[in-house]
Design a protein around this motif. Sequence first.
Motif, PDB file in Angstrom:
ATOM      1  N   GLN A  86       0.823  -1.204   0.000  1.00 42.48           N
ATOM      2  CA  GLN A  86       0.000   0.000   0.000  1.00 42.48           C
ATOM      3  C   GLN A  86       0.861   1.260   0.000  1.00 42.48           C
ATOM      4  OE1 GLN A  86      -2.330  -1.376   3.430  1.00 42.48           O
ATOM      5  NE2 GLN A  86      -4.181  -1.096   2.203  1.00 42.48           N
ATOM      6  N   GLN A  87       1.970   1.219   0.733  1.00 48.02           N
ATOM      7  CA  GLN A  87       2.874   2.377   0.752  1.00 48.02           C
ATOM      8  C   GLN A  87       3.518   2.586  -0.617  1.00 48.02           C
ATOM      9  OE1 GLN A  87       5.576   2.152   4.125  1.00 48.02           O
ATOM     10  NE2 GLN A  87       3.930   1.501   5.476  1.00 48.02           N
ATOM     11  N   TRP A  88       3.915   1.479  -1.258  1.00 44.95           N
ATOM     12  CA  TRP A  88       4.516   1.584  -2.598  1.00 44.95           C
ATOM     13  C   TRP A  88       3.506   2.103  -3.608  1.00 44.95           C
ATOM     14  CZ3 TRP A  88       7.561  -3.687  -3.227  1.00 44.95           C
ATOM     15  CH2 TRP A  88       8.627  -3.709  -2.307  1.00 44.95           C
ATOM     16  N   LEU A  89       2.285   1.606  -3.545  1.00 43.10           N
ATOM     17  CA  LEU A  89       1.261   2.035  -4.501  1.00 43.10           C
ATOM     18  C   LEU A  89       0.885   3.506  -4.299  1.00 43.10           C
ATOM     19  CD1 LEU A  89      -0.995  -1.144  -4.601  1.00 43.10           C
ATOM     20  CD2 LEU A  89       0.350  -0.200  -6.500  1.00 43.10           C
ATOM     21  N   HIS A  90       0.941   3.964  -3.063  1.00 47.73           N
ATOM     22  CA  HIS A  90       0.685   5.385  -2.801  1.00 47.73           C
ATOM     23  C   HIS A  90       1.735   6.241  -3.519  1.00 47.73           C
ATOM     24  CE1 HIS A  90      -0.413   9.070  -0.743  1.00 47.73           C
ATOM     25  NE2 HIS A  90       0.854   9.233  -0.406  1.00 47.73           N
ATOM     26  N   LEU A  91       2.986   5.864  -3.411  1.00 49.02           N
ATOM     27  CA  LEU A  91       4.050   6.580  -4.120  1.00 49.02           C
ATOM     28  C   LEU A  91       3.837   6.524  -5.625  1.00 49.02           C
ATOM     29  CD1 LEU A  91       7.181   5.377  -2.083  1.00 49.02           C
ATOM     30  CD2 LEU A  91       6.223   7.690  -2.104  1.00 49.02           C
ATOM     31  N   HIS A  92       3.461   5.344  -6.108  1.00 51.33           N
ATOM     32  CA  HIS A  92       3.258   5.128  -7.545  1.00 51.33           C
ATOM     33  C   HIS A  92       2.141   6.035  -8.069  1.00 51.33           C
ATOM     34  CE1 HIS A  92       3.988   2.878 -11.164  1.00 51.33           C
ATOM     35  NE2 HIS A  92       2.753   2.421 -11.232  1.00 51.33           N
ATOM     36  N   LYS A  93       1.080   6.187  -7.270  1.00 55.85           N
ATOM     37  CA  LYS A  93      -0.070   6.993  -7.703  1.00 55.85           C
ATOM     38  C   LYS A  93       0.265   8.479  -7.784  1.00 55.85           C
ATOM     39  CE  LYS A  93      -3.729   3.930  -6.093  1.00 55.85           C
ATOM     40  NZ  LYS A  93      -4.552   3.570  -4.926  1.00 55.85           N
ATOM     41  N   VAL A  94       1.240   8.911  -7.002  1.00 49.57           N
ATOM     42  CA  VAL A  94       1.609  10.340  -7.054  1.00 49.57           C
ATOM     43  C   VAL A  94       2.777  10.581  -8.008  1.00 49.57           C
ATOM     44  CG1 VAL A  94       0.710  10.821  -4.759  1.00 49.57           C
ATOM     45  CG2 VAL A  94       3.117  10.189  -5.003  1.00 49.57           C
ATOM     46  N   GLY A  95       3.083   9.590  -8.851  1.00 48.78           N
ATOM     47  CA  GLY A  95       4.019   9.820  -9.940  1.00 48.78           C
ATOM     48  C   GLY A  95       5.396   9.217  -9.811  1.00 48.78           C
ATOM     49  N   VAL A  96       5.668   8.480  -8.731  1.00 48.12           N
ATOM     50  CA  VAL A  96       6.974   7.830  -8.588  1.00 48.12           C
ATOM     51  C   VAL A  96       6.921   6.507  -9.357  1.00 48.12           C
ATOM     52  CG1 VAL A  96       8.699   6.947  -6.972  1.00 48.12           C
ATOM     53  CG2 VAL A  96       7.202   8.848  -6.296  1.00 48.12           C
ATOM     54  N   ASP A  97       7.832   6.321 -10.315  1.00 49.01           N
ATOM     55  CA  ASP A  97       7.744   5.092 -11.106  1.00 49.01           C
ATOM     56  C   ASP A  97       8.215   3.890 -10.292  1.00 49.01           C
ATOM     57  OD1 ASP A  97      10.577   4.637 -11.432  1.00 49.01           O
ATOM     58  OD2 ASP A  97      10.615   6.009 -13.128  1.00 49.01           O
ATOM     59  N   SER A  98       7.878   2.694 -10.773  1.00 53.31           N
ATOM     60  CA  SER A  98       8.122   1.480  -9.993  1.00 53.31           C
ATOM     61  C   SER A  98       9.601   1.264  -9.710  1.00 53.31           C
ATOM     62  CB  SER A  98       7.540   0.252 -10.714  1.00 53.31           C
ATOM     63  OG  SER A  98       8.058   0.147 -12.024  1.00 53.31           O
ATOM     64  N   GLN A  99      10.461   1.634 -10.654  1.00 52.83           N
ATOM     65  CA  GLN A  99      11.907   1.468 -10.430  1.00 52.83           C
ATOM     66  C   GLN A  99      12.387   2.354  -9.282  1.00 52.83           C
ATOM     67  OE1 GLN A  99      14.870   3.565 -11.244  1.00 52.83           O
ATOM     68  NE2 GLN A  99      16.051   1.884 -10.339  1.00 52.83           N
ATOM     69  N   GLN A 100      11.892   3.582  -9.233  1.00 51.43           N
ATOM     70  CA  GLN A 100      12.256   4.481  -8.122  1.00 51.43           C
ATOM     71  C   GLN A 100      11.692   3.966  -6.793  1.00 51.43           C
ATOM     72  OE1 GLN A 100      10.684   8.113 -10.250  1.00 51.43           O
ATOM     73  NE2 GLN A 100      12.398   9.062  -9.194  1.00 51.43           N
ATOM     74  N   VAL A 101      10.466   3.452  -6.829  1.00 52.45           N
ATOM     75  CA  VAL A 101       9.860   2.916  -5.609  1.00 52.45           C
ATOM     76  C   VAL A 101      10.727   1.806  -5.040  1.00 52.45           C
ATOM     77  CG1 VAL A 101       7.892   1.639  -4.672  1.00 52.45           C
ATOM     78  CG2 VAL A 101       7.491   3.539  -6.241  1.00 52.45           C
TER      79      VAL A 101
END
Length: 379
Positions: A339-354
């Motif tokens: 859930q924390q990773w997906l929150h970052l992803h939704k605000v524009g952080v790509d999966s590699q950065q996550v």
Amino acid sequence: MVLTKGFEIEIYTGTPQGKIVGLSDQIIRDLDGFMREPDSRNVEYITQPSSNYENQLCGLLRPRRDLRNYLQRLGDYTLIPGSTLSLGGSDRFYRSDPTNPYHDYIEQTYGTNVVTASVHINIGISDPEILMRACRVIRLEAPLFLALSASSPFLNGKATGYHSTRWGLFPQTPAHVPLFSSHAHHIQWVGEQLAAGTMQNVRHLWTSVRPNGDRRPYSLNRLELRICDLVTDPISLLAITALLEARLLQIIDNPNIDPLTQSSLSPEELITLTAKNEMAAATSSLDAQLQHWQDGSNILARDWIAELYQAVWGIAKQQGFSCFLSPLQKILREGNEAQQWLHLHKVGVDSQQVISQAIIATQQRERELESKLCSSLLA
């Protein structure tokens, strides 16, 4: 009474940028205490059974510290959180032991759907009939533990729609596993599966929970919870384990806690219900809409967990491990890793950065725990 517990930890190796790289052949050759998985991109280590949570904390950290030091000697390699091939590589198998016929079978039958990282939590229960009853209850509550531990929202660089892609895709085997009514039922059923070829060996029972022991299915001494994604933070993992242990102590103490007598649903209906609950938890984790095994009523995963937490808190306090249970509230409040990773992803952080950020955070957390809690034990 407290129970012995131990962990089987599978973890990926790779680069600080999140690319998963197969290094298990070298690790197994050069480091004691690590075991190979069918694919070379992850390795497994176990902690020794102990009733003591402090011992388990250091048992989780020590091998990881040794492995990190070794990986640094090999090159710019590290440990990668998550339970799937998050950024790529699911197109092929990288065999760790091309001569192993069981690995042949796994690769040919399941492909890379089994190239996952996870944590198996083992809790000691010596009486086989109590163990079977405990397995019945925990199998129906296993989706709650998946909801707490989900850490695989990505596959091949994309969000999959699952919080636990690992469990969403994992080939549970055999396809239909009953609620075992007794130890004798379990022995008979395993024998039938081996004869029919639906299980290749006694280890080939891949379900959310199984009884385990030194001579399966005859000599059994522990419950193995297999549904959890990899939980990299040891404090979070111990909190999940404390919930499981306290629930098991409650089950041991109260023979009336048994789905075969306490549920208004039939055993077959319970199997169907829990399969749906597992998929709901794999998809939405703590926000999943589940059905309670007692009567089929709807309940949110986080609400069910909160109810269970309240019900067993007094047991954990009485047995002296409530301080390890209490961090569970943080997971409920802030969300699991997925859930924390997906929150970052939704605000524009790509999966590699996550994933790259998670790699750094995981290593920093380990160092912090080593220095604060395990410095003397890890010296």
